[in-house]
Scaffold this motif. Sequence first.
Motif, PDB file in Angstrom:
ATOM      1  N   ASN A   1       0.916  -1.525   0.257  1.00 16.69           N
ATOM      2  CA  ASN A   1      -0.054  -0.187  -0.086  1.00 16.69           C
ATOM      3  C   ASN A   1       0.816   1.559  -0.051  1.00 16.69           C
ATOM      4  O   ASN A   1       0.494   2.403  -0.647  1.00 16.69           O
ATOM      5  CB  ASN A   1      -1.201  -0.159   1.690  1.00 16.69           C
ATOM      6  N   LEU A   2       2.193   1.118   0.710  1.00 22.28           N
ATOM      7  CA  LEU A   2       3.004   2.794   1.016  1.00 22.28           C
ATOM      8  C   LEU A   2       3.040   2.695  -0.530  1.00 22.28           C
ATOM      9  O   LEU A   2       3.374   3.642  -1.392  1.00 22.28           O
ATOM     10  CB  LEU A   2       3.817   1.693   1.816  1.00 22.28           C
ATOM     11  N   ASN A   3       4.208   1.564  -1.344  1.00 23.08           N
ATOM     12  CA  ASN A   3       4.288   1.749  -2.444  1.00 23.08           C
ATOM     13  C   ASN A   3       3.261   2.015  -3.152  1.00 23.08           C
ATOM     14  O   ASN A   3       4.067   3.043  -4.250  1.00 23.08           O
ATOM     15  CB  ASN A   3       4.173   0.527  -2.695  1.00 23.08           C
ATOM     16  N   LEU A   4       2.248   1.735  -3.389  1.00 19.82           N
ATOM     17  CA  LEU A   4       1.024   2.472  -4.437  1.00 19.82           C
ATOM     18  C   LEU A   4       1.086   3.498  -3.967  1.00 19.82           C
ATOM     19  O   LEU A   4       0.603   5.117  -4.845  1.00 19.82           O
ATOM     20  CB  LEU A   4       0.082   1.561  -4.037  1.00 19.82           C
ATOM     21  N   THR A   5       1.008   4.574  -3.063  1.00 19.02           N
ATOM     22  CA  THR A   5       0.759   5.630  -2.776  1.00 19.02           C
ATOM     23  C   THR A   5       1.304   6.347  -2.671  1.00 19.02           C
ATOM     24  O   THR A   5       1.768   7.608  -3.374  1.00 19.02           O
ATOM     25  CB  THR A   5       0.665   5.741  -0.786  1.00 19.02           C
TER      26      THR A   5
ATOM     27  N   ASP B   1       1.124   7.087  -6.667  1.00 15.93           N
ATOM     28  CA  ASP B   1       0.670   8.168  -6.836  1.00 15.93           C
ATOM     29  C   ASP B   1       0.804   9.495  -6.624  1.00 15.93           C
ATOM     30  O   ASP B   1       0.528  10.169  -8.050  1.00 15.93           O
ATOM     31  CB  ASP B   1      -0.922   7.602  -6.168  1.00 15.93           C
ATOM     32  N   ALA B   2       1.898   9.479  -5.542  1.00 17.81           N
ATOM     33  CA  ALA B   2       2.240  11.108  -5.219  1.00 17.81           C
ATOM     34  C   ALA B   2       3.065  11.432  -6.658  1.00 17.81           C
ATOM     35  O   ALA B   2       2.816  12.564  -7.273  1.00 17.81           O
ATOM     36  CB  ALA B   2       3.154  10.993  -4.060  1.00 17.81           C
ATOM     37  N   ASP B   3       4.135  10.369  -6.648  1.00 19.01           N
ATOM     38  CA  ASP B   3       4.493  10.655  -7.875  1.00 19.01           C
ATOM     39  C   ASP B   3       4.039  10.994  -9.328  1.00 19.01           C
ATOM     40  O   ASP B   3       4.156  11.932  -9.962  1.00 19.01           O
ATOM     41  CB  ASP B   3       5.944   9.841  -8.657  1.00 19.01           C
ATOM     42  N   ARG B   4       3.361  10.935  -9.397  1.00 16.95           N
ATOM     43  CA  ARG B   4       2.167  10.563 -11.170  1.00 16.95           C
ATOM     44  C   ARG B   4       1.477  12.499 -10.688  1.00 16.95           C
ATOM     45  O   ARG B   4       1.486  12.976 -11.755  1.00 16.95           O
ATOM     46  CB  ARG B   4       0.974   9.249 -10.903  1.00 16.95           C
ATOM     47  N   ALA B   5       1.034  12.069  -9.198  1.00 16.77           N
ATOM     48  CA  ALA B   5       0.302  13.705  -9.133  1.00 16.77           C
ATOM     49  C   ALA B   5       1.436  14.769  -9.582  1.00 16.77           C
ATOM     50  O   ALA B   5       0.936  15.521 -10.381  1.00 16.77           O
ATOM     51  CB  ALA B   5       0.065  12.902  -7.904  1.00 16.77           C
TER      52      ALA B   5
END
Length: 317
Positions: free
Chosen positions: A298-302, A305-309
Amino acid sequence: MNENHDRHDEVIVIGGGAAGLSAGLTLARARRAVTVIDGGAPRNAPAAGIHGLLANEGIAPAEYLARGRTEVTGYGGRVLAGQVRDALPDGDGFAVTLDDGTVLRSRALLVATGVRDVLPDLPGLAAHWGTSVLHCPYCHGWEVRDRRIGILGTGPLSWMQALMFHQWSDDVVLLAGDADPAPDEVAKLEAVGIEVVRGRVAEVLDDAAGALTGVRLADGTAVEVDALAVHSRIEANVGIIAGLGLPLEENQMGTVVPSDADGSTAVPGVWVAGNLRDQAAQVTAAAADGVLVAARLNLNLTFADADRAVEERRVTA
Protein backbone atom coordinates in the motif's frame (compact mmCIF):
# COMPACT_ATOMS: atom_id res chain seq x y z
CA MET A 1 -13.64 -15.36 -22.81
CA ASN A 2 -15.41 -13.25 -20.21
CA GLU A 3 -14.07 -9.74 -19.62
CA ASN A 4 -14.76 -8.45 -16.10
CA HIS A 5 -15.25 -4.69 -16.53
CA ASP A 6 -17.09 -3.84 -13.30
CA ARG A 7 -13.93 -2.50 -11.70
CA HIS A 8 -10.19 -2.28 -12.24
CA ASP A 9 -8.52 -3.45 -9.07
CA GLU A 10 -5.54 -1.76 -7.55
CA VAL A 11 -4.40 -5.08 -6.09
CA ILE A 12 -5.31 -8.67 -6.83
CA VAL A 13 -4.43 -11.14 -4.09
CA ILE A 14 -3.97 -14.69 -5.38
CA GLY A 15 -4.64 -17.10 -2.54
CA GLY A 16 -7.41 -17.10 0.06
CA GLY A 17 -5.61 -18.56 3.07
CA ALA A 18 -4.47 -16.82 6.24
CA ALA A 19 -1.87 -14.65 4.48
CA GLY A 20 -4.03 -13.76 1.49
CA LEU A 21 -7.14 -12.87 3.48
CA SER A 22 -5.13 -10.85 6.01
CA ALA A 23 -3.57 -8.96 3.13
CA GLY A 24 -6.99 -8.43 1.55
CA LEU A 25 -8.41 -7.15 4.84
CA THR A 26 -5.54 -4.72 5.33
CA LEU A 27 -5.84 -3.36 1.80
CA ALA A 28 -9.63 -3.08 1.99
CA ARG A 29 -9.34 -1.13 5.25
CA ALA A 30 -6.83 1.11 3.46
CA ARG A 31 -9.63 1.81 0.94
CA ARG A 32 -7.85 0.09 -1.90
CA ALA A 33 -9.87 -1.71 -4.58
CA VAL A 34 -8.78 -5.28 -3.85
CA THR A 35 -9.91 -8.71 -4.98
CA VAL A 36 -8.85 -11.93 -3.25
CA ILE A 37 -9.01 -15.03 -5.44
CA ASP A 38 -9.65 -18.12 -3.33
CA GLY A 39 -8.78 -21.48 -4.87
CA GLY A 40 -10.45 -23.32 -1.98
CA ALA A 41 -7.65 -25.78 -1.15
CA PRO A 42 -5.91 -24.63 2.06
CA ARG A 43 -2.86 -26.58 3.18
CA ASN A 44 -4.32 -27.23 6.64
CA ALA A 45 -7.69 -28.54 5.42
CA PRO A 46 -7.16 -32.06 6.91
CA ALA A 47 -6.50 -30.67 10.40
CA ALA A 48 -9.26 -30.65 13.00
CA GLY A 49 -8.19 -27.29 14.37
CA ILE A 50 -5.69 -24.45 14.18
CA HIS A 51 -3.41 -24.18 17.20
CA GLY A 52 -1.30 -21.39 18.63
CA LEU A 53 -3.76 -18.83 17.26
CA LEU A 54 -4.50 -16.44 20.10
CA ALA A 55 -8.22 -15.97 20.86
CA ASN A 56 -9.08 -18.57 18.22
CA GLU A 57 -7.24 -21.61 19.63
CA GLY A 58 -8.55 -24.83 18.07
CA ILE A 59 -10.81 -23.15 15.54
CA ALA A 60 -11.61 -25.33 12.53
CA PRO A 61 -9.70 -24.18 9.42
CA ALA A 62 -12.88 -23.85 7.37
CA GLU A 63 -14.55 -21.65 9.99
CA TYR A 64 -11.46 -19.47 10.35
CA LEU A 65 -11.32 -18.82 6.61
CA ALA A 66 -15.07 -18.21 6.38
CA ARG A 67 -14.77 -15.52 9.06
CA GLY A 68 -11.86 -13.99 7.17
CA ARG A 69 -13.81 -13.80 3.92
CA THR A 70 -16.69 -12.09 5.70
CA GLU A 71 -14.32 -9.54 7.22
CA VAL A 72 -12.69 -8.73 3.86
CA THR A 73 -16.03 -8.17 2.11
CA GLY A 74 -17.30 -6.21 5.10
CA TYR A 75 -14.76 -3.49 4.30
CA GLY A 76 -15.54 -3.42 0.58
CA GLY A 77 -13.00 -5.98 -0.59
CA ARG A 78 -14.05 -8.67 -3.02
CA VAL A 79 -13.48 -12.40 -2.60
CA LEU A 80 -13.89 -14.61 -5.66
CA ALA A 81 -13.92 -18.40 -5.55
CA GLY A 82 -12.05 -19.81 -8.51
CA GLN A 83 -8.88 -21.27 -9.91
CA VAL A 84 -6.29 -19.06 -11.58
CA ARG A 85 -5.40 -20.24 -15.07
CA ASP A 86 -2.55 -17.79 -15.51
CA ALA A 87 -1.26 -14.41 -14.40
CA LEU A 88 0.71 -12.23 -16.81
CA PRO A 89 2.09 -8.70 -17.13
CA ASP A 90 -0.41 -6.48 -18.93
CA GLY A 91 0.69 -2.98 -19.88
CA ASP A 92 1.64 -1.18 -16.68
CA GLY A 93 -0.19 -3.78 -14.57
CA PHE A 94 -1.27 -7.40 -14.63
CA ALA A 95 -4.00 -9.61 -16.06
CA VAL A 96 -5.22 -12.66 -14.16
CA THR A 97 -7.32 -15.22 -16.02
CA LEU A 98 -9.57 -17.60 -14.09
CA ASP A 99 -10.52 -21.10 -15.15
CA ASP A 100 -13.94 -19.89 -16.36
CA GLY A 101 -12.30 -17.39 -18.69
CA THR A 102 -12.90 -14.33 -16.52
CA VAL A 103 -10.07 -11.81 -16.84
CA LEU A 104 -9.23 -9.53 -13.91
CA ARG A 105 -6.79 -6.64 -14.06
CA SER A 106 -4.83 -4.76 -11.42
CA ARG A 107 -1.90 -2.45 -10.80
CA ALA A 108 -0.15 -4.91 -8.50
CA LEU A 109 -0.27 -8.57 -7.49
CA LEU A 110 0.14 -10.03 -4.04
CA VAL A 111 0.70 -13.77 -4.31
CA ALA A 112 -0.13 -15.93 -1.30
CA THR A 113 -0.62 -19.32 -2.93
CA GLY A 114 1.22 -21.12 -0.14
CA VAL A 115 2.99 -24.43 -0.38
CA ARG A 116 2.25 -28.12 -0.75
CA ASP A 117 3.63 -30.95 1.34
CA VAL A 118 5.25 -33.74 -0.62
CA LEU A 119 5.26 -36.86 1.55
CA PRO A 120 7.56 -39.86 1.28
CA ASP A 121 6.18 -42.53 -1.03
CA LEU A 122 5.19 -44.91 1.76
CA PRO A 123 2.04 -47.06 1.60
CA GLY A 124 -0.60 -45.88 4.07
CA LEU A 125 1.14 -42.63 5.03
CA ALA A 126 -0.89 -40.05 3.10
CA ALA A 127 -4.23 -41.36 4.43
CA HIS A 128 -3.33 -40.14 7.93
CA TRP A 129 -1.78 -36.80 6.95
CA GLY A 130 -2.96 -34.00 9.23
CA THR A 131 -4.49 -36.35 11.80
CA SER A 132 -2.04 -38.96 13.11
CA VAL A 133 0.75 -38.25 10.61
CA LEU A 134 2.18 -34.90 11.68
CA HIS A 135 5.01 -32.54 10.90
CA CYS A 136 4.98 -29.66 13.40
CA PRO A 137 5.23 -30.19 17.17
CA TYR A 138 3.89 -26.70 17.85
CA CYS A 139 0.85 -27.43 15.68
CA HIS A 140 0.13 -30.96 16.91
CA GLY A 141 2.40 -31.85 19.83
CA TRP A 142 -0.20 -31.17 22.52
CA GLU A 143 -2.72 -33.42 20.78
CA VAL A 144 -0.34 -36.43 20.91
CA ARG A 145 1.23 -35.63 24.29
CA ASP A 146 2.30 -38.62 26.41
CA ARG A 147 1.59 -41.04 23.57
CA ARG A 148 4.07 -43.18 21.64
CA ILE A 149 5.34 -41.02 18.79
CA GLY A 150 7.35 -42.40 15.90
CA ILE A 151 9.65 -40.10 13.92
CA LEU A 152 9.97 -41.22 10.31
CA GLY A 153 13.59 -40.77 9.32
CA THR A 154 13.70 -38.98 5.98
CA GLY A 155 16.82 -36.84 6.15
CA PRO A 156 19.33 -34.89 8.22
CA LEU A 157 16.65 -33.03 10.22
CA SER A 158 14.81 -36.11 11.49
CA TRP A 159 16.93 -36.58 14.61
CA MET A 160 16.21 -32.95 15.56
CA GLN A 161 12.50 -33.56 15.03
CA ALA A 162 12.75 -36.48 17.46
CA LEU A 163 14.35 -34.23 20.08
CA MET A 164 11.59 -31.66 19.62
CA PHE A 165 8.71 -34.12 20.00
CA HIS A 166 10.38 -35.48 23.14
CA GLN A 167 9.19 -32.29 24.85
CA TRP A 168 5.63 -33.59 24.49
CA SER A 169 6.21 -37.27 25.24
CA ASP A 170 8.78 -39.46 26.97
CA ASP A 171 7.92 -42.28 24.56
CA VAL A 172 9.53 -41.28 21.26
CA VAL A 173 11.19 -43.60 18.74
CA LEU A 174 13.26 -42.52 15.74
CA LEU A 175 12.62 -44.86 12.82
CA ALA A 176 15.98 -44.02 11.31
CA GLY A 177 15.59 -45.65 7.92
CA ASP A 178 17.78 -43.85 5.40
CA ALA A 179 18.33 -40.85 7.69
CA ASP A 180 21.36 -42.52 9.30
CA PRO A 181 22.02 -40.08 12.17
CA ALA A 182 25.66 -39.46 13.10
CA PRO A 183 27.11 -41.05 16.25
CA ASP A 184 27.01 -37.76 18.19
CA GLU A 185 23.37 -37.27 17.20
CA VAL A 186 22.49 -40.80 18.32
CA ALA A 187 24.27 -40.12 21.61
CA LYS A 188 22.02 -37.11 22.24
CA LEU A 189 18.89 -39.07 21.41
CA GLU A 190 19.75 -42.03 23.59
CA ALA A 191 20.85 -39.78 26.46
CA VAL A 192 17.33 -38.31 26.73
CA GLY A 193 15.65 -41.69 26.30
CA ILE A 194 14.73 -41.67 22.61
CA GLU A 195 14.87 -45.13 21.05
CA VAL A 196 16.60 -45.44 17.68
CA VAL A 197 15.33 -48.21 15.39
CA ARG A 198 17.36 -49.07 12.32
CA GLY A 199 15.88 -50.48 9.16
CA ARG A 200 13.75 -49.09 6.35
CA VAL A 201 10.05 -48.53 7.00
CA ALA A 202 7.99 -50.39 4.38
CA GLU A 203 4.39 -49.48 5.28
CA VAL A 204 2.08 -47.81 7.78
CA LEU A 205 -0.20 -50.15 9.73
CA ASP A 206 -3.87 -49.58 10.61
CA ASP A 207 -6.40 -51.38 12.78
CA ALA A 208 -9.82 -52.56 11.59
CA ALA A 209 -11.28 -49.10 12.16
CA GLY A 210 -8.59 -47.43 10.06
CA ALA A 211 -6.66 -45.91 12.97
CA LEU A 212 -2.87 -45.81 12.72
CA THR A 213 -1.25 -48.43 14.94
CA GLY A 214 2.37 -48.52 13.81
CA VAL A 215 4.72 -49.31 10.96
CA ARG A 216 6.22 -52.41 9.42
CA LEU A 217 9.91 -52.48 8.57
CA ALA A 218 11.31 -54.04 5.43
CA ASP A 219 12.44 -57.08 7.41
CA GLY A 220 8.85 -57.68 8.60
CA THR A 221 9.29 -56.27 12.11
CA ALA A 222 6.27 -54.31 13.38
CA VAL A 223 6.86 -51.22 15.52
CA GLU A 224 3.86 -49.89 17.43
CA VAL A 225 3.27 -46.12 17.49
CA ASP A 226 0.22 -43.93 18.10
CA ALA A 227 1.36 -41.12 15.82
CA LEU A 228 4.02 -40.50 13.20
CA ALA A 229 5.98 -37.30 12.67
CA VAL A 230 7.60 -36.74 9.29
CA HIS A 231 9.47 -33.96 7.51
CA SER A 232 7.57 -33.37 4.30
CA ARG A 233 9.26 -31.68 1.37
CA ILE A 234 7.66 -28.22 1.21
CA GLU A 235 7.28 -26.92 -2.33
CA ALA A 236 6.07 -23.46 -3.32
CA ASN A 237 2.79 -23.36 -5.25
CA VAL A 238 3.86 -21.34 -8.26
CA GLY A 239 2.56 -23.37 -11.20
CA ILE A 240 -0.42 -21.13 -11.85
CA ILE A 241 1.74 -18.00 -11.80
CA ALA A 242 4.61 -19.37 -13.88
CA GLY A 243 4.03 -16.65 -16.47
CA LEU A 244 5.21 -14.00 -14.02
CA GLY A 245 8.74 -15.39 -14.09
CA LEU A 246 9.16 -15.49 -10.31
CA PRO A 247 12.45 -17.18 -9.41
CA LEU A 248 12.52 -20.18 -7.08
CA GLU A 249 15.11 -20.90 -4.45
CA GLU A 250 15.99 -24.36 -3.17
CA ASN A 251 16.73 -24.89 0.50
CA GLN A 252 16.89 -27.75 2.99
CA MET A 253 13.10 -27.80 3.35
CA GLY A 254 12.16 -27.60 -0.34
CA THR A 255 11.49 -24.56 -2.52
CA VAL A 256 10.61 -20.97 -1.70
CA VAL A 257 10.12 -17.69 -3.58
CA PRO A 258 12.91 -15.25 -2.59
CA SER A 259 11.76 -11.79 -1.60
CA ASP A 260 12.91 -8.70 0.23
CA ALA A 261 11.91 -8.13 3.84
CA ASP A 262 8.82 -6.19 2.69
CA GLY A 263 7.62 -9.02 0.43
CA SER A 264 8.60 -7.41 -2.86
CA THR A 265 10.10 -9.74 -5.46
CA ALA A 266 12.47 -9.58 -8.38
CA VAL A 267 9.43 -8.94 -10.61
CA PRO A 268 8.31 -5.30 -10.25
CA GLY A 269 4.74 -5.05 -8.99
CA VAL A 270 4.62 -8.61 -7.68
CA TRP A 271 4.69 -9.24 -3.94
CA VAL A 272 4.59 -12.50 -1.98
CA ALA A 273 3.40 -13.31 1.54
CA GLY A 274 2.96 -16.25 3.91
CA ASN A 275 4.35 -19.75 3.39
CA LEU A 276 5.31 -18.94 -0.18
CA ARG A 277 8.28 -17.04 1.24
CA ASP A 278 8.47 -18.55 4.74
CA GLN A 279 7.92 -22.31 4.72
CA ALA A 280 7.96 -22.63 8.50
CA ALA A 281 5.27 -20.00 9.16
CA GLN A 282 2.27 -21.26 11.12
CA VAL A 283 -1.15 -19.68 10.60
CA THR A 284 -0.46 -16.87 13.06
CA ALA A 285 2.82 -15.95 11.37
CA ALA A 286 1.35 -16.26 7.87
CA ALA A 287 -1.54 -13.96 8.77
CA ALA A 288 0.85 -11.42 10.29
CA ASP A 289 3.01 -11.57 7.19
CA GLY A 290 -0.02 -10.87 5.02
CA VAL A 291 -0.64 -7.69 7.03
CA LEU A 292 3.00 -6.61 6.81
CA VAL A 293 3.32 -7.17 3.06
CA ALA A 294 -0.02 -5.51 2.33
CA ALA A 295 0.99 -2.44 4.32
CA ARG A 296 4.29 -2.15 2.45
CA LEU A 297 2.54 -2.68 -0.88
CA ASN A 298 0.00 0.00 0.00
CA LEU A 299 2.84 2.41 0.85
CA ASN A 300 4.46 1.63 -2.50
CA LEU A 301 1.23 2.50 -4.31
CA THR A 302 0.86 5.68 -2.25
CA PHE A 303 4.27 6.93 -3.31
CA ALA A 304 3.57 5.97 -6.94
CA ASP A 305 0.32 7.97 -6.83
CA ALA A 306 2.15 11.00 -5.43
CA ASP A 307 4.87 10.76 -8.09
CA ARG A 308 2.24 10.56 -10.83
CA ALA A 309 0.42 13.59 -9.41
CA VAL A 310 3.66 15.58 -9.42
CA GLU A 311 4.33 14.62 -13.03
CA GLU A 312 0.78 15.52 -14.12
CA ARG A 313 1.09 18.93 -12.43
CA ARG A 314 4.43 19.53 -14.16
CA VAL A 315 2.99 18.62 -17.57
CA THR A 316 -0.05 20.89 -17.18
CA ALA A 317 1.82 23.80 -15.60
